[in-house]
Design an enzyme around this catalytic site. Structure first.
Site, PDB file in Angstrom:
ATOM      1  N   LYS A 167      36.661  47.232  75.706  1.00 47.93           N
ATOM      2  CA  LYS A 167      36.736  47.150  77.173  1.00 47.93           C
ATOM      3  C   LYS A 167      37.535  45.907  77.495  1.00 47.93           C
ATOM      4  O   LYS A 167      37.676  45.010  76.636  1.00 47.93           O
ATOM      5  CB  LYS A 167      35.329  47.084  77.774  1.00 47.93           C
ATOM      6  CG  LYS A 167      34.448  45.974  77.215  1.00 47.93           C
ATOM      7  CD  LYS A 167      33.040  46.033  77.761  1.00 47.93           C
ATOM      8  CE  LYS A 167      32.155  44.962  77.143  1.00 47.93           C
ATOM      9  NZ  LYS A 167      30.787  45.007  77.664  1.00 47.93           N
ATOM     10  N   ASP A 193      32.941  49.008  71.239  1.00 49.19           N
ATOM     11  CA  ASP A 193      32.679  48.301  72.509  1.00 49.19           C
ATOM     12  C   ASP A 193      34.001  47.825  73.120  1.00 49.19           C
ATOM     13  O   ASP A 193      34.099  46.716  73.652  1.00 49.19           O
ATOM     14  CB  ASP A 193      31.730  47.111  72.297  1.00 49.19           C
ATOM     15  CG  ASP A 193      31.099  46.645  73.614  1.00 49.19           C
ATOM     16  OD1 ASP A 193      30.564  45.515  73.652  1.00 49.19           O
ATOM     17  OD2 ASP A 193      31.180  47.396  74.615  1.00 49.19           O
ATOM     18  N   THR A 229      29.363  50.099  76.869  1.00 47.43           N
ATOM     19  CA  THR A 229      29.324  49.894  78.322  1.00 47.43           C
ATOM     20  C   THR A 229      29.635  51.211  79.018  1.00 47.43           C
ATOM     21  O   THR A 229      30.683  51.819  78.716  1.00 47.43           O
ATOM     22  CB  THR A 229      30.367  48.816  78.704  1.00 47.43           C
ATOM     23  OG1 THR A 229      30.103  47.652  77.911  1.00 47.43           O
ATOM     24  CG2 THR A 229      30.299  48.473  80.183  1.00 47.43           C
ATOM     25  N   ASP A 278      34.333  40.319  69.792  1.00 46.78           N
ATOM     26  CA  ASP A 278      32.984  40.867  69.899  1.00 46.78           C
ATOM     27  C   ASP A 278      32.780  42.150  69.099  1.00 46.78           C
ATOM     28  O   ASP A 278      32.855  43.259  69.614  1.00 46.78           O
ATOM     29  CB  ASP A 278      32.597  41.108  71.362  1.00 46.78           C
ATOM     30  CG  ASP A 278      31.082  40.904  71.513  1.00 46.78           C
ATOM     31  OD1 ASP A 278      30.615  40.601  72.615  1.00 46.78           O
ATOM     32  OD2 ASP A 278      30.393  41.034  70.481  1.00 46.78           O
ATOM     33  N   ASN A 298      36.465  42.483  76.369  1.00 48.43           N
ATOM     34  CA  ASN A 298      36.513  42.134  74.929  1.00 48.43           C
ATOM     35  C   ASN A 298      37.938  42.100  74.393  1.00 48.43           C
ATOM     36  O   ASN A 298      38.164  42.168  73.187  1.00 48.43           O
ATOM     37  CB  ASN A 298      35.668  43.126  74.113  1.00 48.43           C
ATOM     38  CG  ASN A 298      34.188  42.860  74.297  1.00 48.43           C
ATOM     39  OD1 ASN A 298      33.786  41.758  74.688  1.00 48.43           O
ATOM     40  ND2 ASN A 298      33.369  43.867  74.062  1.00 48.43           N
TER      41      ASN A 298
HETATM   42  C1  BD4 Z   1      37.891  30.738  76.857  1.00 46.96           C
HETATM   43  C2  BD4 Z   1      36.785  31.755  76.643  1.00 46.96           C
HETATM   44  C3  BD4 Z   1      36.060  32.214  77.767  1.00 46.96           C
HETATM   45  C4  BD4 Z   1      35.024  33.147  77.616  1.00 46.96           C
HETATM   46  C5  BD4 Z   1      34.739  33.610  76.331  1.00 46.96           C
HETATM   47  C6  BD4 Z   1      35.477  33.159  75.218  1.00 46.96           C
HETATM   48  C7  BD4 Z   1      36.514  32.225  75.352  1.00 46.96           C
HETATM   49  C8  BD4 Z   1      34.938  33.830  74.087  1.00 46.96           C
HETATM   50  C9  BD4 Z   1      35.216  33.821  72.723  1.00 46.96           C
HETATM   51  C10 BD4 Z   1      34.474  34.642  71.885  1.00 46.96           C
HETATM   52  C11 BD4 Z   1      33.449  35.480  72.378  1.00 46.96           C
HETATM   53  C12 BD4 Z   1      32.640  36.383  71.466  1.00 46.96           C
HETATM   54  C13 BD4 Z   1      33.165  35.478  73.744  1.00 46.96           C
HETATM   55  C14 BD4 Z   1      33.894  34.670  74.578  1.00 46.96           C
HETATM   56  N1  BD4 Z   1      33.802  34.511  75.926  1.00 46.96           N
HETATM   57  C15 BD4 Z   1      32.829  35.185  76.786  1.00 46.96           C
HETATM   58  C16 BD4 Z   1      33.476  36.290  77.582  1.00 46.96           C
HETATM   59  C17 BD4 Z   1      34.015  37.355  76.670  1.00 46.96           C
HETATM   60  N2  BD4 Z   1      34.166  38.617  77.366  1.00 46.96           N
HETATM   61  C18 BD4 Z   1      34.991  34.401  70.550  1.00 46.96           C
HETATM   62  O1  BD4 Z   1      34.616  34.940  69.522  1.00 46.96           O
HETATM   63  N3  BD4 Z   1      36.003  33.498  70.611  1.00 46.96           N
HETATM   64  C19 BD4 Z   1      36.169  33.121  71.905  1.00 46.96           C
HETATM   65  O2  BD4 Z   1      36.996  32.315  72.279  1.00 46.96           O
END
Ligand code: BD4
Length: 278
Positions: A141, A139, A180, A161, A144
């Site tokens: 992209k 995945d 995606t 992710d 991620n």
């Molecule tokens: C500051 C910030 C903003 C959005 C975040 C994250 C951190 C984030 C995080 C993670 C995941 C799985 C999704 C996350 N997202 C959602 C968007 C990821 N594409 C994660 O595992 N650690 C993160 O900080």
């Protein structure tokens, strides 16, 4: 195997704002009460019955936890601990506060080759570590690929992710339709056997986007995008690639090859003159 703690996560963490969400998971910022450290908590809805299509199976959750628990690399997100209740599993993950590479790119439209190479060296380093262990991310992209911290070191990234990641057992066929549309390899669309080369295709798409701000196969809808991918129908439009070096285009072209067996591997890409020459 990491222990799934049966305690209530809210007894140990203050759960605050939502920072992301997917089909069966929500990610929230959280603070460990004992240390005041900030983490990201990924709440994954468990599938209730075998016949259900809602939620994630325990097998898929354990796969993600197993992979994250057994990897340790500067460019791969760390898993801290896991909680389980009747309805969900909560992964307490390292917080990467710098936001998505996707947004960093959006602010600039496209990157210089030198800047793209700084990011790619880290992406390739993390992916080389995973592929050495026969782990496919499946995945990859820009959403991620997260910036660790915009202020301290704005070019340090972490891959996140691993919900679709799989340990590919040599000689065993693996087929699945996920990922995606913009970034999936032709063999995924054709429902053929897939493996590590599917990640290499995605790296080619990501590199194309980093250098141009455009997505090579994106069509008006999913089926047009799939059609473009299946036909490997893309070009280096002068409007976006006029100043791009031939080495950079060659790097991209060697990933965007229909036959997975002929596609550039991550390890070989680290010796490509465009990356080496930097
Ligand atoms: C500051 C910030 C903003 C959005 C975040 C994250 C951190 C984030 C995080 C993670 C995941 C799985 C999704 C996350 N997202 C959602 C968007 C990821 N594409 C994660 O595992 N650690 C993160 O900080």
């Amino acid at each position: 195997m990491v222990q799934f703690r049966q305690d209530n996560v809210e007894d140990f963490y203050d759960i605050t704002e939502e920072i992301g969400s997917g089909q069966f998971a929500v990610v929230r910022k959280c603070v460990e009460k004992a240390t005041n450290k900030v983490f990201a908590a990924k709440f994954i809805k468990k599938r209730r019955a075998r016949s259900s299509r809602r939620g994630v199976t325990k097998e898929d959750i354990e796969r993600e936890v197993n992979i994250l628990s057994n990897v340790e690399h500067d460019n791969i997100l760390n898993l801290y601990e896991v909680f389980e209740s009747n309805s969900e599993v909560v992964l307490v993950l390292e917080m990467v506060a710098g936001g998505e590479l996707f947004d960093f790119l959006a602010e600039r439209e496209c990157l210089s080759e030198a800047e793209a190479i700084v990011f790619l060296n880290q992406i390739l380093s993390g992916m080389d570590y995973l592929h050495d262990r026969n782990i496919a991310h499946f995945d990859l992209k820009p959403e991620n690929i997260m910036l660790y911290n915009k202020c301290e070191d704005p070019h340090r990234i972490k891959l996140i992710d691993f919900g679709l990641a799989h340990q590919i057992e040599p000689g065993k066929e693996y087929k699945n339709m996920h990922g995606t549309p913009e970034f999936v390899a032709p063999e995924i669309i054709a429902f053929e056997s897939i493996g590590l080369p599917a990640d290499c295709w995605s790296i080619g798409v990501i590199t194309y986007i980093l250098l141009s701000g455009c997505s090579p196969f994106l069509g008006d809808d999913k089926s047009e995008t799939f059609e473009n991918i299946t036909r490997v129908d893309y070009d280096f439009d002068d409007e976006y690639f006029d100043g791009t070096s031939d080495l950079a285009k060659d790097f991209i072209q060697q990933f965007l090859i229909r036959d997975p067996r002929k596609r550039l591997t991550v390890k070989d890409s680290l010796s490509h003159p465009w990356i080496k020459g930097a």
